[in-house]
Motif scaffolding. Sequence first.
Motif, PDB file in Angstrom:
ATOM      1  N   ALA A   1       0.830  -1.207   0.000  1.00 14.78           N
ATOM      2  CA  ALA A   1       0.000   0.000   0.000  1.00 14.78           C
ATOM      3  C   ALA A   1       0.863   1.255   0.000  1.00 14.78           C
ATOM      4  N   VAL A   2       1.923   1.243   0.799  1.00 11.31           N
ATOM      5  CA  VAL A   2       2.849   2.378   0.820  1.00 11.31           C
ATOM      6  C   VAL A   2       3.486   2.562  -0.562  1.00 11.31           C
ATOM      7  N   THR A   3       3.868   1.455  -1.168  1.00 14.23           N
ATOM      8  CA  THR A   3       4.523   1.497  -2.470  1.00 14.23           C
ATOM      9  C   THR A   3       3.594   2.026  -3.554  1.00 14.23           C
ATOM     10  N   LEU A   4       2.360   1.563  -3.542  1.00 13.65           N
ATOM     11  CA  LEU A   4       1.402   2.041  -4.534  1.00 13.65           C
ATOM     12  C   LEU A   4       1.113   3.523  -4.338  1.00 13.65           C
ATOM     13  N   GLY A   5       1.020   3.939  -3.076  1.00 12.99           N
ATOM     14  CA  GLY A   5       0.770   5.351  -2.805  1.00 12.99           C
ATOM     15  C   GLY A   5       1.857   6.250  -3.347  1.00 12.99           C
ATOM     16  N   ALA A   6       3.104   5.780  -3.259  1.00 13.69           N
ATOM     17  CA  ALA A   6       4.228   6.580  -3.762  1.00 13.69           C
ATOM     18  C   ALA A   6       4.428   6.410  -5.262  1.00 13.69           C
TER      19      ALA A   6
END
Length: 509
Positions: free
Chosen positions: A145-150
């Motif tokens: 989720a963090v990766t997709l957000g960035a």
Amino acid sequence: MRHDQNLTRRTTSCRFPLMRLGSRALQPHLLIVLGLLLLVSALFLTVSPRNPPGFNHDESAIAYNAAALAADGRDEYGARFPLFIKSFGDYKSPVYVYALAAVFKVTGPSTAVARTFSAVLGLAAILTLFGLALLVTKRTVLSLAVTLGAGLSPWLFEVSRLVFEVALEPLLIAGLLVALYRVSADRWRVADAVAIGVLLAAISYTYQAGKLLAVLYAIGIAAFYGRRQPKGVALALGLFGVTLAPLLAYNARHPGALSARFAPLTYIHHGMSWWTIASEFVKHYLSNMNLWEWAAHGDPNARHHVPGTGSIFFVTTVIALVGVVVVALRHRSNAWWRFVIFGALISAVPSSLTAGLTHSLGMIALPVFLAVLTIPALEWIASMQNVAVRSVVVAVLVLGFSAEAVRWQTVYHRDGPDRADQFEAGFKGAFDGALRHGGTIYARRSDHGSYIGSLLFGLLAGRPRYSIVVLEDGQQPPPNATVVGRPEDCPECTVLTASGEFESYLTPG
């Protein structure tokens, strides 16, 4: 807090979960994670010659100097392995340029390779954030989720489309955060201290804003880690200080060189009172840290950001702000989380010393820290005991993020190719017209795009350097000369090719 008390155990024993999945590797949710990571990777590594269109003169300067350094170790002015690379009256920072030169040494120079190099650096930053989230959460889905957000939001992606030094900065900042997380507040190994010192040095030698950011990061490290581990911190910062010696020596030998880019951009001038400077700084700082402006409109410079959406998503911004609250409530005694808050707050300091506002290159550290600040918020959401509430929150966030991502992708692919003027897309056609005519090609140094573009595309076309003549101020091309540049008041000249804002023409005989 229990989380903070166990930090040493967690950081020293942690290994990336994907490295020890074993028999779990075929679990459906892990395949979904892998598939989405591949999607982000494909998005970053798809480098289109149409978006951005053309090759901006700053990109040409970096690519040409990298190619020249790869060929014989000299920049466009003949300096041998310079510490900073002179270009357009200012000086490019060395790390990105020399790294690109190393790539050109293997692949040969091309604009496609240069753009791909930046794209790879951008993807590496996103994957480093994924690894950092794994270190912190130990949960693959939250890390995704963090990766997709960035990775699926505009800011870091759009910067990775540019052949600029700043394209390397997110990776270095993310790497510094990983290195700081891996060291506990109780024990620093020599290797950890060396890694931190080297990363601080790399940040300072990569981009103009990085010089100040690296010093501020060093102050933060001393403040948050120094009391418990003075020797480790002293080693890291001592090494960083040593690496600054060449920079200081270069500045002494070339007075004003390292401030040449800053001087025309700053609002600070001789005779201003300290109170006026402080007042202007506060106003610029508050404007640059206006997250609503970043989410609603983003960088107004179409070279850096395709207009029509914000540079960051509203959903990501809200999650990061919730993360700040969670840090304040649960992790305020944790040195690493204190540094993250500090890093986010100082992201605007370099840009707030210049007249421009919402400049995504100067503010490049902010999206990295915002991505990290989504971690505690996502952990908090995942820990909600009420399943129904948690499901609703997750559904709202997923739908909101998806809607913003689809809208941005639509705007980027629809409107991104229309930025021909910002990327001087017409130059290549005009230069090709000059090549077809043959002979020596002339370009004026005062026309940055024409002269550096001629050097770069002449090199890529296999033309010898002496066949491209750069006219200094006051110099005129000879009769019957082939000139590349912007249209001039020359009714007797014969236009060979007109392309966008550029043309190639023959001077009268």
